[in-house]
Scaffold this motif. Structure first.
Motif, short mmCIF file in Angstrom:
data_model
loop_
_atom_site.label_atom_id
_atom_site.label_comp_id
_atom_site.label_asym_id
_atom_site.label_seq_id
_atom_site.Cartn_x
_atom_site.Cartn_y
_atom_site.Cartn_z
N PRO A 66 90.00 91.80 86.29
CA PRO A 66 90.96 91.40 86.95
C PRO A 66 91.55 92.57 87.24
O PRO A 66 91.32 93.54 87.30
CB PRO A 66 91.22 91.57 85.33
N TYR A 67 92.69 91.69 88.19
CA TYR A 67 93.08 92.43 88.66
C TYR A 67 94.37 91.17 88.57
O TYR A 67 94.81 90.75 88.97
CB TYR A 67 92.73 93.25 90.63
N CYS A 69 96.44 91.06 92.85
CA CYS A 69 96.88 90.40 93.90
C CYS A 69 98.25 90.95 94.97
O CYS A 69 98.52 91.26 95.67
CB CYS A 69 96.65 89.28 94.39
N GLY A 70 98.95 91.62 93.79
CA GLY A 70 100.46 92.46 95.00
C GLY A 70 101.30 90.84 95.36
O GLY A 70 102.02 91.41 95.97
N LYS A 71 100.50 90.11 94.86
CA LYS A 71 101.41 88.58 95.33
C LYS A 71 102.79 88.02 94.48
O LYS A 71 103.38 87.01 94.48
CB LYS A 71 100.88 87.69 96.61
N CYS A 72 101.53 88.51 93.62
CA CYS A 72 102.59 87.56 92.35
C CYS A 72 102.63 88.25 90.91
O CYS A 72 101.73 89.32 90.49
CB CYS A 72 101.89 86.54 91.79
N SER A 73 102.70 87.84 89.79
CA SER A 73 102.48 88.80 88.54
C SER A 73 101.50 88.21 88.26
O SER A 73 101.01 88.00 86.98
CB SER A 73 103.97 88.44 87.71
N HIS A 74 100.61 87.33 88.04
CA HIS A 74 99.36 87.14 86.97
C HIS A 74 98.47 87.32 87.21
O HIS A 74 97.95 88.08 88.67
CB HIS A 74 99.20 85.38 88.02
N TRP A 75 97.51 87.55 86.45
CA TRP A 75 96.05 88.00 86.50
C TRP A 75 95.39 87.66 87.28
O TRP A 75 95.44 85.82 86.67
CB TRP A 75 95.17 88.40 85.11
N HIS A 76 94.46 87.88 87.95
CA HIS A 76 93.16 87.37 88.70
C HIS A 76 92.07 87.50 88.74
O HIS A 76 91.39 89.05 87.61
CB HIS A 76 94.14 87.02 90.45
N VAL A 77 90.66 86.95 88.50
CA VAL A 77 89.82 87.63 88.39
C VAL A 77 88.65 87.70 89.32
O VAL A 77 88.51 86.92 89.44
CB VAL A 77 88.99 87.54 86.73
N ASN A 78 87.97 88.86 89.78
CA ASN A 78 86.53 88.63 90.20
C ASN A 78 85.20 88.49 89.15
O ASN A 78 85.43 89.00 88.77
CB ASN A 78 86.71 89.70 90.75
N PHE A 79 84.58 87.21 89.80
CA PHE A 79 83.34 87.66 88.62
C PHE A 79 82.02 87.77 89.60
O PHE A 79 81.86 88.01 91.55
CB PHE A 79 83.27 85.76 88.77
N GLU A 104 91.25 96.45 87.58
CA GLU A 104 91.76 97.03 86.08
C GLU A 104 90.94 97.23 85.19
O GLU A 104 91.55 97.79 84.18
CB GLU A 104 93.56 96.30 86.00
N ALA A 105 89.71 96.51 84.86
CA ALA A 105 88.90 96.55 83.53
C ALA A 105 87.69 95.95 83.90
O ALA A 105 87.52 95.12 84.40
CB ALA A 105 89.91 96.49 82.18
N MET A 106 86.39 95.90 82.96
CA MET A 106 85.84 94.96 82.91
C MET A 106 84.97 94.67 81.75
O MET A 106 85.53 95.27 80.44
CB MET A 106 84.26 96.17 83.99
#
Length: 182
Positions: A66-67, A69-79, A104-106
């Protein structure tokens, strides 16, 4: 599947239930696991087709990072892909997956959607592009590994290319690469 994982990982982040990524990155200097891993033996008979896919799919994990993006307040996730090595939570992944600057974590997820936080780096090698992680699990299905398969041996890989989860591709061991020098 991606939306469900993102929702559930977001909930874990919001509840501060995950080990901070910065803490995990500090452990990347560990070259050898502190205790030996009880790895399963390779299968006595080769599996093929649907049986091979079903067996491998149970051991292949989805690495969720999870991270924001700096453009919004939502969490996004790379897989990305990871693989269960032991039932009690030893997991293998690529070292390059630890190079993110905004994670931010894994968390790892199984094919049936169970989530397990990554708690520790057991060992890591940038040179081998490998990292062993400890996740908070006791019931993973370990992937049996074989060593020294000859060039030309058929191989199958189950991974997650471009958010297409649990895709099986086939090929052959094409060569072994050893980097010489400093």
């Amino acid at each position: 599947f991606a939306r469900r994982l993102t929702r559930e990982v977001t909930a874990l982040m919001d509840h501060k239930a995950l080990t901070p990524y910065a803490d995990l990155k500090k452990q990347l200097d560990r070259r050898v696991a502190s205790a030996p891993l009880a790895l399963p033996s390779p299968a006595a008979a080769a599996l093929d087709g649907p049986a091979l896919y079903a067996r491998a799919r149970a051991s292949v994990l989805v690495m969720c990072q999870p991270y924001k993006c700096g453009k919004c307040s939502h969490w996004h996730v790379n897989f990305s892909s990871a693989f269960a090595l032991t039932a009690d939570g030893a997991v293998a992944a690529n070292y390059h997956s630890m190079k993110s600057t905004n994670t931010e974590a894994m968390v790892v997820a199984t094919a049936d959607g169970r989530l397990y936080p990554v708690r520790e780096v057991l060992a890591a090698s940038a040179e081998d592009d490998a990292v062993l992680l400890r996740v908070e699990a006791r019931n993973l299905v370990p992937l049996p590994l074989a060593a020294d398969e000859p060039v030309g041996r058929p191989v199958s890989v189950v991974s997650h290319p471009d958010r297409q989860f649990f895709v099986m591709t086939r090929g052959h061991v094409s060569r072994y690469y050893v980097e010489r020098g400093p």
